[in-house]
Write a protein that holds these residues in place. Structure first.
Motif, PDB file in Angstrom:
ATOM      1  N   GLN A   1       1.816   5.277 -39.009  1.00 60.23           N
ATOM      2  CA  GLN A   1       2.093   3.764 -39.262  1.00 60.23           C
ATOM      3  C   GLN A   1       1.128   2.957 -38.128  1.00 60.23           C
ATOM      4  O   GLN A   1       0.483   2.230 -38.230  1.00 60.23           O
TER       5      GLN A   1
ATOM      6  N   GLU B   1     -10.276   6.078 -38.643  1.00 61.02           N
ATOM      7  CA  GLU B   1      -9.167   6.375 -39.388  1.00 61.02           C
ATOM      8  C   GLU B   1      -8.469   7.719 -38.621  1.00 61.02           C
ATOM      9  O   GLU B   1      -9.017   8.450 -38.377  1.00 61.02           O
ATOM     10  N   HIS B   2      -7.236   7.575 -38.773  1.00 59.18           N
ATOM     11  CA  HIS B   2      -6.287   8.694 -38.290  1.00 59.18           C
ATOM     12  C   HIS B   2      -5.336   9.191 -39.260  1.00 59.18           C
ATOM     13  O   HIS B   2      -4.787   8.425 -39.867  1.00 59.18           O
ATOM     14  N   GLU B   3      -5.033  10.407 -39.123  1.00 58.19           N
ATOM     15  CA  GLU B   3      -4.054  11.332 -39.719  1.00 58.19           C
ATOM     16  C   GLU B   3      -3.110  11.888 -38.505  1.00 58.19           C
ATOM     17  O   GLU B   3      -3.637  12.226 -37.715  1.00 58.19           O
TER      18      GLU B   3
ATOM     19  N   ARG C   1       0.718  17.172 -42.631  1.00 57.53           N
ATOM     20  CA  ARG C   1       0.070  16.038 -42.473  1.00 57.53           C
ATOM     21  C   ARG C   1       0.665  14.773 -43.069  1.00 57.53           C
ATOM     22  O   ARG C   1       1.397  14.905 -43.975  1.00 57.53           O
ATOM     23  N   PHE C   2       0.422  13.765 -42.393  1.00 61.71           N
ATOM     24  CA  PHE C   2       1.112  12.553 -42.772  1.00 61.71           C
ATOM     25  C   PHE C   2       0.084  11.209 -42.405  1.00 61.71           C
ATOM     26  O   PHE C   2      -0.968  11.252 -41.269  1.00 61.71           O
ATOM     27  N   ASP C   3       0.239  10.118 -42.930  1.00 63.39           N
ATOM     28  CA  ASP C   3      -0.432   8.900 -42.682  1.00 63.39           C
ATOM     29  C   ASP C   3       0.262   7.834 -41.502  1.00 63.39           C
ATOM     30  O   ASP C   3       1.521   7.485 -41.858  1.00 63.39           O
TER      31      ASP C   3
ATOM     32  N   HIS D   1     -13.139  10.091 -38.301  1.00 62.19           N
ATOM     33  CA  HIS D   1     -11.709  10.669 -38.735  1.00 62.19           C
ATOM     34  C   HIS D   1     -11.101  11.534 -38.169  1.00 62.19           C
ATOM     35  O   HIS D   1     -11.703  12.553 -37.307  1.00 62.19           O
TER      36      HIS D   1
ATOM     37  N   LEU E   1      -7.655  13.646 -36.948  1.00 65.12           N
ATOM     38  CA  LEU E   1      -6.390  14.356 -37.305  1.00 65.12           C
ATOM     39  C   LEU E   1      -5.657  14.572 -35.856  1.00 65.12           C
ATOM     40  O   LEU E   1      -6.395  15.347 -35.123  1.00 65.12           O
TER      41      LEU E   1
ATOM     42  N   ALA F   1      -3.863   2.487 -37.596  1.00 65.35           N
ATOM     43  CA  ALA F   1      -4.381   3.635 -37.800  1.00 65.35           C
ATOM     44  C   ALA F   1      -5.782   3.913 -38.377  1.00 65.35           C
ATOM     45  O   ALA F   1      -6.441   4.818 -38.284  1.00 65.35           O
ATOM     46  N   ARG F   2      -6.320   2.435 -38.953  1.00 61.07           N
ATOM     47  CA  ARG F   2      -7.497   2.515 -39.634  1.00 61.07           C
ATOM     48  C   ARG F   2      -7.838   1.138 -39.226  1.00 61.07           C
ATOM     49  O   ARG F   2      -7.385   0.184 -39.262  1.00 61.07           O
TER      50      ARG F   2
END
Lengths: 352, 756
Positions: free
Chosen positions: B158, B344-346, B154-156, B313, B315, B166-167
């Motif tokens: 850009q 928001e996204h992951e 998993r990562f945040d 949210h 993913l 992303a947010r």
């Protein structure tokens, strides 16, 4: 690709002689074989095109009332044969619930009996499959096996047989006539397909080169014409294989069941005849309780081979439902959506 | 080579202005008679055939390829591998903005996903190339494949989608949840889906010196020319792409992929035209897909059923080496009023091909989750799902507070509900049965899709014989651009569509922009509208300055172009034909040119979306769980409708895809190897006709003075949004079982039912 010879014999003995050599495969419509060859699943060295063999494309009614169907009769020609559909309505309904209209127009009845499993691991040459490559293992066993067998499977193979047609044939004691190097013989359709055991690569009872030339459905099976149904659960209304399917045929006289036939599809490496369930119904009243009991018996030996426990419950329910539908009587005309639970719903006007 | 292009084939009966007419497709006759040439139909002399060899593992490296065996096969001309692949002028490991992805073009022996190209065989026949590829017999060093949340990283990210943040936050989510009377919280899972356009990706590339001509289905002609030019180190004008017809695109033909670049490279290397067509199975990997999502929603509602917080949210799965994160959570930004909204996204890195935009990217999967969550919140509030949505109707764009350029969503709700009979719906689930005992459920969802605009250019040549030639590099993927764009141009020119020849589908024409984002009719249409206007303006100038014209001196009053004639705005009788004006001026034609861009001032002050409401009826076998969508009514407001026949067809297509998403469609991969188990049209299920009994698409009138001068919004993608949720909600209403995983399967419904 393995280069292959293409042979188009003019006579049956010629065909059998050619087909008996190792590495041979018979070609009829090719709706299954050619796909498997293109995908690299099968690599026959010799293709014996039997489509020009004489006399194999006829539907003959014999003196005793049984029907003899040539191996090259097209699925749709058989399903739409009026006398056939009236005499063996569940078989016609099963045929029309299989594949798509285009495929049914091409596919032959012999080819339908000989079609291979849809197990994706069998199809994928990069996967281990004991059925395709004996001894290589079974990637389905711990893989994506939601639709795999719940009856008669082994640690070596959990594939299912995909045919709808064969399910109905099995229930009606249909017999395959074959021609082999050692002459002709008859094999009950119920005995044609093998359970995997330790040798899943041995898919049928046929000897090398032995060719199905005809099917016979006995006259006795016509007693079920008034009360028989084929029912199929699938992930879209047409052009999808069964998750589970069932044929139910009843002979009910004076509210008492005199004869019963039950077979399941999509649950095992062969069409699954449920004889104990049938026996439980003989002499009983055609009630929901009796059907529930029969459906329990039909699945008594079932166990999940993976992520597919739901299929057992679904199979029980479809047996009970098919029996209830059979009790209600064969529809006057072929349902617009053959074998669908929604076949009673108007909205389409032809076979899907 | 002469291309067949669509042209008028029969005079249409006119009902009024050109736009708004339900004309049949101008290219219909070509298509049904087989004369429409698709990319792979081109056979230039000396064509060689390329076949891509693809990896059967998801992660590792290619240890060996038996190139000798492949080359020894009769007919094989060359085998491209990392060892001999000629250099490219642009590093394939670098993304190419704006929509470019990192591509796999044999830059090394690393395998990053199943079906990645690992070699390309070029031969004198397709058969020889196919056999050559099979003879390569690749051997691998295999590493464990990362195939899901349990072993992916998993990562945040850009950015998400094609560059969105992303947010996005508005208000205080936790505060909004804290004051809520009820909080509805759930997770929704959507599968990976593949575009499966009927026409596989195909290319025929031929070089002439440092110029290359490419026949390929392509949704973004000018952009692709620039990108190919960069890869091959030549000026963009040296790349010609011809794409008169596409057998479906759905986003997968808007972005450059490795196999096509390799085919162009092979054509240059070998000095022959090279043709490549991917097989169906090879389309599962290198040409994008809709990525899997795991979406968590938290909805806070007050005692009146108004949202106090909307937290979405998502993913999203992407590849190990590039990012396309399905912007699913952003579906919660434009639709419902809430004092606090957080999207928001992951990211989740897996050993898969990079996902990409697929019809309604983000909106489709995001709307599926949001609309079910809204249904769950309505249920929690004891409210009718439509009343609940009306209680949370956004009068301005929720996050920005901007006014909508137009928003006839309320009318969509009303008209759709009326057509469907929604007011008869009982609130409680599992209360409706039909005459055969099947469970009946009614569900709804809101549809929304933004209205982007891509810069586009066009040229309009108005001739003295009352005909016109209009030109723009537009793209017809089946949506009807050949027809709708001609209608827009004809209207701008004051001509009948039958008098207008449209040239489109080639990069040598003025840049028609991108056929994506549901923006093509608006973007290319605006360019044609402006070009037509420019031609008419030139004509008007000739007339109003000519003392012999009845329009002399009418410059201040203005003139109107209609039926091949200019007349004074204040007097229809005073005017003359185009032919007369041109003849007196000694001209045979006037040529209008124009660009279209969106006015940034308007874009900054207005929120622009198409809207809709979808109502679904399903019937479900109570014991067996078999589901059937029996009715689907959509009501959509998308500004001005140029061609209602084509637009309705777009809505139908979107709604059918909604059925597919809800009940059928899913790519299945082995969890250990990542290999595909249903990469063919027999096992990858999309709906058949028998799955779609009744569709109704209502076109709700909407006048949008801001979105662009022709008032056109987009219709290509909105049909999927809303529909997925509507069907899932109908399934709940029929059964009382809430399924939060797509596609909904019959086993999902077994637990809640009992045998008869």
């Amino acid at each position: 690709m393995t280069p292959f010879d293409y042979i188009r014999p003019a006579t049956l003995p010629e065909a059998v002689r050619a087909g008996s050599a190792p590495g041979s495969a018979y070609l009829a419509a090719g709706t299954n074989l050619l796909d498997l060859m293109k995908g690299g699943t099968l690599r026959p060295e010799r293709i014996i095109d039997i489509t020009r063999l004489p006399g194999l494309d006829r539907i003959d009614w014999l003196h005793d009332g049984s029907v003899r169907i040539g191996a090259l009769v097209r699925n749709s020609d058989l399903a739409y044969d009026d006398r056939f559909a009236r005499t063996f309505p569940a078989v016609a309904e099963a045929l029309l619930s299989g594949a798509s209209a285009q495929l049914r127009n091409a596919a032959t009845v012999g080819g339908n009996l000989m079609q291979r499993t849809r197990c994706a691991y069998f199809h994928d040459p990069a996967s281990a499959c004991n059925r395709r490559s004996p001894g290589s293992g079974c990637d389905a066993r711990e893989g994506e096996n939601r639709l795999h067998a719940v009856l008669g499977w082994s640690e070596h193979c959990i594939a299912t047989h995909p045919s709808d047609f064969c399910v109905a044939l099995t229930a009606l004691d249909a017999v395959a006539e074959t021609e082999g190097e050692h002459g002709t013989r008859e094999i009950a359709v119920d005995a044609l397909h093998a359970l995997p055991g330790a040798t899943p690569e041995q898919e049928t009872a046929l000897a090398p080169g032995e060719l199905i030339v005809a099917l016979r459905i006995p006259a006795e099976a016509a007693r079920f014409a008034p009360r028989s149904r084929y029912l199929k659960l699938r992930e879209r209304t047409s052009y999808a294989f069964a998750i589970v399917s069932a044929v139910a045929a009843l002979d009910v006289q004076a509210d008492t069941i005199r004869g019963a036939r039950i077979a399941l599809g999509g649950v095992a490496a062969k069409p699954w005849r449920a004889r104990e369930a049938e026996a439980s119904l003989i002499g009983a009243a055609a009630t929901a309780e009796a059907f529930a009991r029969a459906s329990e018996l039909a699945l008594a030996e079932a166990r999940p081979s993976g992520d597919n426990a739901f299929k057992i419950e679904l199979a029980r329910r479809i047996v009970a439902r098919a029996l209830a539908l059979a009790r209600g009587g064969t529809p006057e005309i072929m349902p617009a959506l053959p074998a669908s639970p929604f076949s009673t719903v108007p909205g389409a006007d032809h076979a899907a | 080579m002469q291309h067949e292009t669509a042209s008028p084939t029969a005079r249409h009966h006119r009902h009024g202005s050109n736009a708004g007419q339900p004309l049949t497709r101008r290219d219909g006759l070509l298509k049904v008679t087989g004369r429409a040439t698709y990319a792979a139909d081109n056979h230039p002399d000396g064509t060689l055939y390329a076949v891509v060899a693809t990896s059967s593992i998801a992660r590792g490296r290619v240890r060996s390829l038996n190139v000798e065996a492949a080359k020894a096969h009769p007919g094989v001309v060359e085998v491209l591998t990392p060892a001999n692949r000629p250099p490219l002028a642009h590093d394939p490991d670098e993304k190419m903005p704006p929509f470019g992805f990192r591509v796999e073009v044999l830059q090394d022996d690393t395998v990053r996903y199943v079906n990645q190209p690992i070699a390309m065989v070029i031969a004198q026949s397709l058969e020889a190339a196919t056999e050559g590829a099979a003879l390569l017999d690749p051997r691998y060093e295999t590493e464990p494949a990362r195939t899901g949340p349990s072993n992916g990283t998993r990562f945040d990210p850009q950015a998400i989608g094609v560059g969105a943040p992303a947010r996005t936050a508005h208000g205080d989510i936790e505060a909004g949840l804290a004051v809520a009377a009820r909080v509805t919280e759930a997770e929704y899972v959507t599968p990976s889906q593949y575009h499966n356009a009927m026409e596989p990706h195909a290319i025929v590339a031929q070089w002439d010196g440092d110029r290359v001509t490419i026949d390929m289905p392509n949704q973004a002609l000018a952009l692709s020319c620039a990108s190919y030019a960069a890869y091959f180190g030549i000026p963009a004008e040296n790349v010609v792409i011809r794409s008169p017809f596409l057998g479906g695109g759905f986003g997968s033909k808007a972005i450059l992929n490795g196999p096509q670049i390799l085919a162009i490279l092979a054509a240059r290397m070998l000095g022959h035209p090279v043709k490549l067509a991917l097989t169906r199975a090879q389309m599962y990997g290198p040409v994008g897909h809709r990525g899997r999502t795991w979406q968590k929603l938290r909805l806070g509602t007050d005692a009146q059923g108004r949202l106090t917080a909307l937290h979405h949210h998502a993913l999203g799965a992407t590849s190990s080496f590039d990012e396309f994160i399905e912007p699913a959570a952003n579906a919660s930004l434009p639709l419902y009023a809430s004092p606090a909204i957080l999207a928001e996204h992951e990211g989740l890195r897996l050993d898969i091909g990079t996902p990409g935009p697929m019809r309604a990217p983000g909106e489709a999967s995001g709307s599926a989750a949001l609309e079910v969550a809204m249904d769950e919140a309505a249920e929690a509030c004891g409210m009718d799902p439509l009343d609940f949505r009306l209680a949370n109707y956004a009068e301005t764009e929720p996050v920005t507070g901007k006014p909508f350029s137009s928003k006839a969503l309320r009318e969509c709700y009303v008209e759709g509900a009326k057509r469907f009979g929604w007011s008869e719906r009982p609130l409680a689930p599992r209360t409706m049965r039909d005459e055969n005992g099947f469970l009946v459920g009614w569900g709804m969802g809101t549809a929304v899709f933004p209205c982007p605009h891509f810069p586009a250019e066009a040229r309009a040549t108005l001739r003295a014989d009352d005909t016109a030639l209009v030109e723009t590099g537009g793209v017809d993927m089946g949506q009807g651009a050949w027809t709708a764009l001609a209608q827009i141009a004809a209207e701008a020119l004051g001509l009948d569509p039958d008098q207008v020849e449209l040239r489109s589908g080639e990069s040598t024409l003025p840049d028609g922009g991108i056929a994506g984002g549901s923006a093509h009719t608006a973007s290319a249409g605006m360019a044609l509208h402006n070009a037509g206007g420019n031609a008419i303006a030139q004509l008007a100038e000739l007339a109003t300055a000519d003392p012999e014209s009845p329009l002399f001196g009418a410059g201040n009053i203005g003139v109107v172009a209609q039926a091949g004639r200019l007349h004074r705005r204040d007097d229809e009788q005073r005017g003359e034909t185009y032919a007369a004006i041109l003849a007196r001026a000694g001209r045979t034609e006037v040529v209008g040119t124009a660009k279209s861009t969106r006015d940034p001032a308007v874009a900054s002050t207005h929120a622009m979306y198409s809207h809709g409401a979808v109502f679904a009826e399903v019937k479900i076998d109570p014991d067996l769980g078999q589901i059937r969508t029996t009715r689907l009514v959509g009501a959509f407001a998308a500004g001005r409708i140029i061609n209602p026949r084509l637009v309705r067809s777009q809505y139908f297509g979107g709604m059918i895809w909604g059925i597919s998403f809800a009940l059928h469609e899913e790519a299945i991969t082995d969890r250990r190897t990542g290999r595909f188990l249903n990469a063919d049209l027999a096992e990858y299920h999309v709906p058949v006709n028998a799955d779609v009994p009744a569709l109704d698409a209502l076109l709700i009138p909407e006048d949008d003075p801001h979105v662009n001068a022709i008032g056109v919004k987009g219709v290509g993608e909105i049909g999927i949004t809303g529909t997925v949720g509507a069907i899932a909600n109908a399934v709940w209403h029929a059964t009382g079982t809430r399924v939060r995983r797509f596609p909904i399967r019959m086993e999902d419904l077994l637990a809640g039912s009992s045998a008869e």
